[in-house]
Design a protein around this motif. Structure first.
Motif, PDB file in Angstrom:
ATOM      1  N   ALA A 120       0.839  -1.198   0.000  1.00 28.30           N
ATOM      2  CA  ALA A 120       0.000   0.000   0.000  1.00 28.30           C
ATOM      3  C   ALA A 120       0.876   1.251   0.000  1.00 28.30           C
ATOM      4  O   ALA A 120       0.498   2.294  -0.529  1.00 28.30           O
ATOM      5  CB  ALA A 120      -0.913  -0.001   1.224  1.00 28.30           C
ATOM      6  N   ALA A 121       2.045   1.144   0.623  1.00 30.00           N
ATOM      7  CA  ALA A 121       3.040   2.209   0.638  1.00 30.00           C
ATOM      8  C   ALA A 121       4.380   1.549   0.927  1.00 30.00           C
ATOM      9  O   ALA A 121       4.446   0.388   1.346  1.00 30.00           O
ATOM     10  CB  ALA A 121       2.719   3.264   1.698  1.00 30.00           C
ATOM     11  N   VAL A 122       5.452   2.287   0.690  1.00 25.83           N
ATOM     12  CA  VAL A 122       6.800   1.764   0.916  1.00 25.83           C
ATOM     13  C   VAL A 122       7.493   2.649   1.939  1.00 25.83           C
ATOM     14  O   VAL A 122       7.615   3.863   1.742  1.00 25.83           O
ATOM     15  CB  VAL A 122       7.622   1.733  -0.386  1.00 25.83           C
ATOM     16  CG1 VAL A 122       9.007   1.138  -0.118  1.00 25.83           C
ATOM     17  CG2 VAL A 122       6.892   0.937  -1.467  1.00 25.83           C
ATOM     18  N   LYS A 123       7.922   2.025   3.034  1.00 27.29           N
ATOM     19  CA  LYS A 123       8.606   2.758   4.090  1.00 27.29           C
ATOM     20  C   LYS A 123      10.108   2.740   3.833  1.00 27.29           C
ATOM     21  O   LYS A 123      10.725   1.672   3.804  1.00 27.29           O
ATOM     22  CB  LYS A 123       8.306   2.118   5.450  1.00 27.29           C
ATOM     23  CG  LYS A 123       8.966   2.828   6.626  1.00 27.29           C
ATOM     24  CD  LYS A 123       8.699   2.111   7.939  1.00 27.29           C
ATOM     25  CE  LYS A 123       9.524   0.841   8.049  1.00 27.29           C
ATOM     26  NZ  LYS A 123       9.400   0.227   9.391  1.00 27.29           N
ATOM     27  N   ILE A 124      10.689   3.909   3.633  1.00 25.61           N
ATOM     28  CA  ILE A 124      12.134   4.002   3.450  1.00 25.61           C
ATOM     29  C   ILE A 124      12.774   4.062   4.834  1.00 25.61           C
ATOM     30  O   ILE A 124      12.582   5.029   5.582  1.00 25.61           O
ATOM     31  CB  ILE A 124      12.518   5.234   2.616  1.00 25.61           C
ATOM     32  CG1 ILE A 124      11.798   5.204   1.258  1.00 25.61           C
ATOM     33  CG2 ILE A 124      14.032   5.299   2.422  1.00 25.61           C
ATOM     34  CD1 ILE A 124      12.072   3.975   0.417  1.00 25.61           C
ATOM     35  N   PHE A 125      13.522   3.011   5.148  1.00 24.21           N
ATOM     36  CA  PHE A 125      14.110   2.881   6.482  1.00 24.21           C
ATOM     37  C   PHE A 125      15.528   2.336   6.374  1.00 24.21           C
ATOM     38  O   PHE A 125      15.768   1.381   5.642  1.00 24.21           O
ATOM     39  CB  PHE A 125      13.252   1.932   7.323  1.00 24.21           C
ATOM     40  CG  PHE A 125      13.855   1.620   8.671  1.00 24.21           C
ATOM     41  CD1 PHE A 125      13.686   2.507   9.731  1.00 24.21           C
ATOM     42  CD2 PHE A 125      14.594   0.457   8.872  1.00 24.21           C
ATOM     43  CE1 PHE A 125      14.252   2.225  10.973  1.00 24.21           C
ATOM     44  CE2 PHE A 125      15.157   0.183  10.106  1.00 24.21           C
ATOM     45  CZ  PHE A 125      14.994   1.060  11.159  1.00 24.21           C
ATOM     46  N   PRO A 126      16.480   2.952   7.099  1.00 30.02           N
ATOM     47  CA  PRO A 126      16.345   4.165   7.915  1.00 30.02           C
ATOM     48  C   PRO A 126      16.512   5.423   7.077  1.00 30.02           C
ATOM     49  O   PRO A 126      17.508   5.595   6.366  1.00 30.02           O
ATOM     50  CB  PRO A 126      17.484   4.027   8.930  1.00 30.02           C
ATOM     51  CG  PRO A 126      18.533   3.237   8.192  1.00 30.02           C
ATOM     52  CD  PRO A 126      17.798   2.314   7.263  1.00 30.02           C
ATOM     53  N   ALA A 127      15.536   6.310   7.156  1.00 26.09           N
ATOM     54  CA  ALA A 127      15.530   7.512   6.310  1.00 26.09           C
ATOM     55  C   ALA A 127      16.731   8.411   6.581  1.00 26.09           C
ATOM     56  O   ALA A 127      17.250   9.060   5.673  1.00 26.09           O
ATOM     57  CB  ALA A 127      14.228   8.289   6.529  1.00 26.09           C
ATOM     58  N   ARG A 128      17.180   8.459   7.824  1.00 23.84           N
ATOM     59  CA  ARG A 128      18.280   9.365   8.154  1.00 23.84           C
ATOM     60  C   ARG A 128      19.593   8.955   7.481  1.00 23.84           C
ATOM     61  O   ARG A 128      20.504   9.755   7.375  1.00 23.84           O
ATOM     62  CB  ARG A 128      18.470   9.428   9.659  1.00 23.84           C
ATOM     63  CG  ARG A 128      19.077   8.184  10.268  1.00 23.84           C
ATOM     64  CD  ARG A 128      19.348   8.357  11.741  1.00 23.84           C
ATOM     65  NE  ARG A 128      18.959   7.157  12.473  1.00 23.84           N
ATOM     66  CZ  ARG A 128      18.613   7.163  13.746  1.00 23.84           C
ATOM     67  NH1 ARG A 128      18.595   8.282  14.423  1.00 23.84           N
ATOM     68  NH2 ARG A 128      18.279   6.044  14.348  1.00 23.84           N
TER      69      ARG A 128
END
Length: 204
Positions: A120-128
């Motif tokens: 449903a969505a893509v979590k970019i991890f770790p964003a920092r």
């Protein structure tokens, strides 16, 4: 998960705490501060009990479960009332769950895999690790992929991630510090949530 609703709210509170005295009160405190998306995680002991109580309370929050690594965890979370699931990386066995799933990714290849799996969505991890500019770069090959920024997002940089193309950001210990949650200091949670949402209000 309704993406247009998430795009309007723009913030998900990610709760990682060794103890949650009252999950429903926590959700209500976050909602009072303007955060209506809450992600509990499997790193919290007795997660499904907290989840059931929060869902049954009808706080108006959209309540999901994160750090989902296996199909068994996905099934348990859904059975307890999770409205969406979140993984830290690409997990095909979780993508098949009967509720919307946000798959974690970092590289362009992982983003493509998550999209192909129907995330449903893509979590970019770790964003920092790469910062807001990385989201702008990903928008080139993936202009339509709904990307979430997670890991190291603060009130100081949240607006930068959103401006660079993130659909929403995940707020962690800055909004829900484990010690504050364990102490049931719901007024402080509301204060922190209000401060975080104010930081991104200019982009709404």
């Amino acid at each position: 998960m309704t993406l247009d609703t998430l795009a309007a709210d723009r913030v998900i509170a990610v709760v990682r705490a060794p103890a949650i005295p009252d999950a429903a009160a926590l959700c209500s405190a976050l909602a009072a501060g303007g955060i209506r998306w809450v992600e509990f995680t499997f790193t919290t002991p007795d997660l499904t009990t907290h989840l059931r109580r929060a869902v049954a309370a009808g706080t108006g929050c959209r309540i999901g479960v994160g750090t989902v690594l296996t199909a068994g965890q996905a099934e348990a979370a859904v059975a307890a009332g999770a409205q969406y699931l979140v993984t830290p990386g690409v997990r095909g066995e979780v993508a098949a769950a009967p509720v919307p799933v946000v798959l974690g990714a970092l590289t362009p290849s992982e983003v493509a895999e998550a999209v192909d799996l129907g995330a449903a969505a893509v979590k970019i991890f770790p964003a920092r690790a790469f910062g807001p500019a990385y989201f702008k770069d990903l928008r080139g090959p993936y202009p339509d992929a709904p990307l979430l920024a997670s890991g190291g997002v603060t009130a100081d940089n949240a607006a930068d991630f959103l401006a660079a193309g993130a659909l929403a950001v995940c707020a962690g210990s800055e909004v829900v510090p484990p010690a504050v949650v364990a102490a049931a200091d719901w007024a402080e949670v509301t204060r922190r949530a209000r401060g975080f949402t104010a930081a991104v209000a200019a982009l709404r």
